[in-house]
Design an enzyme around this catalytic site. Structure first.
Site, mmCIF file in Angstrom:
data_model
loop_
_atom_site.group_PDB
_atom_site.id
_atom_site.type_symbol
_atom_site.label_atom_id
_atom_site.label_comp_id
_atom_site.label_asym_id
_atom_site.label_seq_id
_atom_site.Cartn_x
_atom_site.Cartn_y
_atom_site.Cartn_z
ATOM 1 N N GLU A 36 -9.055 48.313 71.926
ATOM 2 C CA GLU A 36 -10.484 47.741 72.026
ATOM 3 C C GLU A 36 -10.928 46.678 70.946
ATOM 4 O OE1 GLU A 36 -12.028 52.101 73.719
ATOM 5 O OE2 GLU A 36 -12.367 51.559 71.343
ATOM 6 N N HIS A 127 34.113 41.328 40.288
ATOM 7 C CA HIS A 127 35.285 40.658 39.665
ATOM 8 C C HIS A 127 35.431 40.283 38.274
ATOM 9 C CE1 HIS A 127 37.536 36.773 38.913
ATOM 10 N NE2 HIS A 127 38.452 37.262 39.498
ATOM 11 N N ASN A 128 36.635 41.020 37.606
ATOM 12 C CA ASN A 128 36.828 40.799 36.201
ATOM 13 C C ASN A 128 35.765 41.452 35.616
ATOM 14 O OD1 ASN A 128 39.339 39.555 36.788
ATOM 15 N ND2 ASN A 128 38.790 37.393 35.773
ATOM 16 N N HIS A 172 41.849 39.453 30.561
ATOM 17 C CA HIS A 172 42.378 38.485 31.376
ATOM 18 C C HIS A 172 43.648 37.805 30.954
ATOM 19 C CE1 HIS A 172 41.069 34.596 33.945
ATOM 20 N NE2 HIS A 172 41.705 35.733 34.752
ATOM 21 N N LYS A 254 42.849 51.329 44.436
ATOM 22 C CA LYS A 254 43.583 50.079 45.365
ATOM 23 C C LYS A 254 44.655 49.592 44.414
ATOM 24 C CE LYS A 254 43.421 45.370 45.798
ATOM 25 N NZ LYS A 254 43.413 44.341 44.676
ATOM 26 N N LYS A 256 49.162 48.634 44.730
ATOM 27 C CA LYS A 256 50.597 48.537 45.413
ATOM 28 C C LYS A 256 51.133 49.873 45.627
ATOM 29 C CE LYS A 256 51.348 43.979 46.245
ATOM 30 N NZ LYS A 256 51.644 43.621 47.521
ATOM 31 N N ARG A 356 39.142 41.967 50.709
ATOM 32 C CA ARG A 356 38.389 41.844 49.264
ATOM 33 C C ARG A 356 38.594 40.291 48.874
ATOM 34 N NH1 ARG A 356 39.747 41.598 44.001
ATOM 35 N NH2 ARG A 356 38.126 42.338 42.332
ATOM 36 N N ASP A 517 6.975 20.145 37.135
ATOM 37 C CA ASP A 517 6.840 19.032 36.411
ATOM 38 C C ASP A 517 7.576 19.366 34.854
ATOM 39 O OD1 ASP A 517 5.797 16.924 34.945
ATOM 40 O OD2 ASP A 517 4.285 17.971 33.770
#
Length: 576
Positions: A36, A127-128, A172, A254, A256, A356, A517
């Site tokens: 309505e 990652h890392n 690393h 994960k 080998k 991955r 700016d």
């Protein structure tokens, strides 16, 4: 005389409104239904369409009891609460509350089907993970793992090397980054793995260790993680991975694995190393025909079950030989080449197998690539440097904001169904998916801070707002408002935009506030949200800093509406 005229005018206006209201009633109940209201407004203004009216008025889950609950919660005066009235102060408090947040609170908990195979989900991946800064000289820290897990990350990276006193370390490799003990990392994972989310954590293990230190790694994982460590051997007769629900509070390794049939306590496997060394190794393998190999202990091999690392050759080879429990790791460059050359095959590959993706080794500054390009192809584990803030991590945070922030997001049906055909590069309509139109009106802003480092610029900023859509290429778009001069406290924009979204399940919407700016980094704040988590109506967006933290009292006031492409009303799965 002016006061009398004003009173007469108000009386006349109220009388007219009352008369108009009654003309819209059907049953003299004193109430108007949604239908309505729409009919009455179209009668009063023939230029209005049904869709325009619905955009302004329609909301779901609104009852009289809900309205009274809102008044009781936000109205500051006792008299107002008693009379069931909401004054201007109460209404302002309501508009700024969580009730009017742009993010749908139903997505604050796990609300998606968690019983499908792991390959059917996007999985938050780092990652890392151990690095806090760059990839060459930056510090390694257990804190990196804690932070990632607290943010809902479900796949973390462990680069393992021989350390002193027969104790494996993580760093690393062949760089000047600092070193941390493998044992301390496993202890942190054990403590923090399931604080934010109950769903499985994947340890992306890269071992460069001697056999003796591989055995030490295995010992620490088994004795520290105990029953959290998933050790059930994958069944050869299955075709799909188990579900996140099946693997709740489990940690999957994960890595080998020794080939079937190898009975000795050690064996040779090809090298798996996501570094510059691996890329050189692959180039050498192309010349000599023999990839570099290293010895893997039986103990370490045996804790790998569902995420067995294998090298990717091509989609045809994977279709013929790859087992459901095997997965490939690809550099961003390799993955993007596949995405551009064979997007349909990439999507089909990822319906069954995990992929991955990791940043190129040249990203020594820990910068990130655009994860959306790989999500578009159904890649599940799109790993980013979590320590590096910016647009790419904004997208990652936005993607995993949904489904309770549990780190698992169900992929769109066209990326899961075996019989579905989908190419991320398509410019055509997607079969079975109705395009939607997103209507966004950027109304105003509240308390924008100055850009970082802009203290010498002055006390004011000149803000403008951009609205961006990230998704499949056909959906990517950007609009911006005008610049408001010298007003970061309460700028008024009052501009509207429309976007066509062909695959809503994959789309992200990013609101960014910038300073027009400022020379240099003009970023002020942002908020990234999955399209399907947007609440329609008048909403406040709580803006975040460049590090992803909510900025107190810094908001954007917007109106959001969603209609189907034909303009025939609201899509069935979108609430108003």
């Amino acid at each position: 005389m002016e006061l009398v005229a004003l009173e007469d005018s108000l009386t006349t206006g109220c009388t007219w409104l009352e008369e108009v209201f009654h003309t819209g009633e059907v049953d003299d109940s004193g109430n108007l239904t949604d239908l309505e209201v729409v009919k009455l407004m179209k009668k009063l203004n023939t230029g209005l369409t049904t869709v325009k009216i619905q955009q302004k008025l329609k909301m779901t889950k609104v009852t009289k009891d809900k309205c009274l609950e809102i008044m009781d919660k936000f109205e500051p005066s006792k008299e107002g609460r008693k009379l069931g009235q909401l004054g201007i102060d109460g209404f302002t408090a309501y508009l700024l509350s969580d009730e009017c947040d742009a993010f749908d609170k139903e997505d604050d908990c796990v609300c998606e089907d968690m019983t499908q195979p792991l390959s059917h989900y996007f999985i938050a991946s780092s990652h890392n993970t151990y690095l806090l800064e760059d990839q060459l000289r930056g510090p390694s820290s257990v804190e990196g793992y804690i932070r990632a897990l607290q943010r809902g990350c479900r796949c973390i990276d462990l680069d393992c090397w021989d350390g002193p006193n027969d104790q494996p370390i993580i760093y690393h490799g062949r760089t000047l980054t600092s070193k941390i003990s493998f044992k301390s990392v496993i202890e942190a994972i054990n403590e923090h793995a399931f604080v934010t989310s109950d769903y499985p954590v994947i340890l992306s293990l890269e071992s460069h260790c001697s056999l003796k230190q591989q055995q030490a790694m295995t010992h620490y994982m088994k004795t520290i993680l105990k029953d959290k460590l998933h050790l059930v051997e994958a069944e050869e007769n299955k075709t799909f991975l188990p579900s996140p629900e099946t693997l709740r509070k489990k940690i999957i390794v994960k890595g080998k694995k020794l080939a079937l049939g190898v009975k000795e306590l050690e064996g040779y496997v090809t090298e798996e190393d996501e570094s510059a060394d691996m890329e050189r190794s692959r180039r050498n393998a192309k010349r000599t025909g023999e990839p570099k190999k290293y010895k893997l202990s039986r103990d370490l091999s045996d804790i790998v079950s569902y995420c067995r690392s294998v090298r990717f050759k091509d989609f045809q080879s994977s279709q013929q030989r790859q087992r459901y429990y095997e997965m490939c790791s690809l550099s961003e460059s390799s993955a993007l080449k596949l995405a551009n050359a064979s997007p349909e095959e990439f999507v089909n590959h990822n319906k069954r197998f995990l992929s991955r993706i990791y940043p190129n080794s040249m990203r020594v500054d820990s910068s990130n690539y655009n994860p959306q390009d790989l999500w578009n192809c159904g890649c599940q584990l799109v790993a980013l440097n979590y320590q590096t803030s910016g647009l790419m991590m904004d997208l990652n945070d936005g993607r995993f904001l949904q489904n309770g922030g549990c780190g698992y997001v169900l992929k769109p049906a066209v990326m899961r169904d075996e019989m579905a055909y989908f190419s991320a590069n398509t410019r055509d309509l997607i079969p079975g998916v109705s395009p939607l139109i997103l209507h966004i009106k950027v109304i105003s802003g509240q308390r924008f801070p100055k850009p970082k480092g802009s203290g010498a610029k002055g006390d004011t900023i000149d803000p403008y707002v951009t609205v961006e859509i990230f998704g499949i290429p056909a959906d990517c778009a950007e609009e911006r408002t005008k610049t408001v001069q010298h007003n970061g406290y309460n700028p008024l924009f009052d501009e509207s935009f429309e976007f066509q979204v062909n695959l809503p399940e994959l789309a992200l919407v990013r609101f960014a506030v910038l300073d027009d700016d400022y020379i240099g980094d003009e970023f002020i704040s942002q908020y990234t949200i999955p399209f399907e988590c947007l609440q329609t109506g008048y909403r406040h967006i709580r803006l975040k800093s460049n590090t992803g933290d909510v900025i107190p009292n810094c908001t954007l006031f917007v109106h959001i509406a969603v209609t189907n492409k034909r303009g025939g009303g609201v899509s069935a799965n979108i609430s108003y």
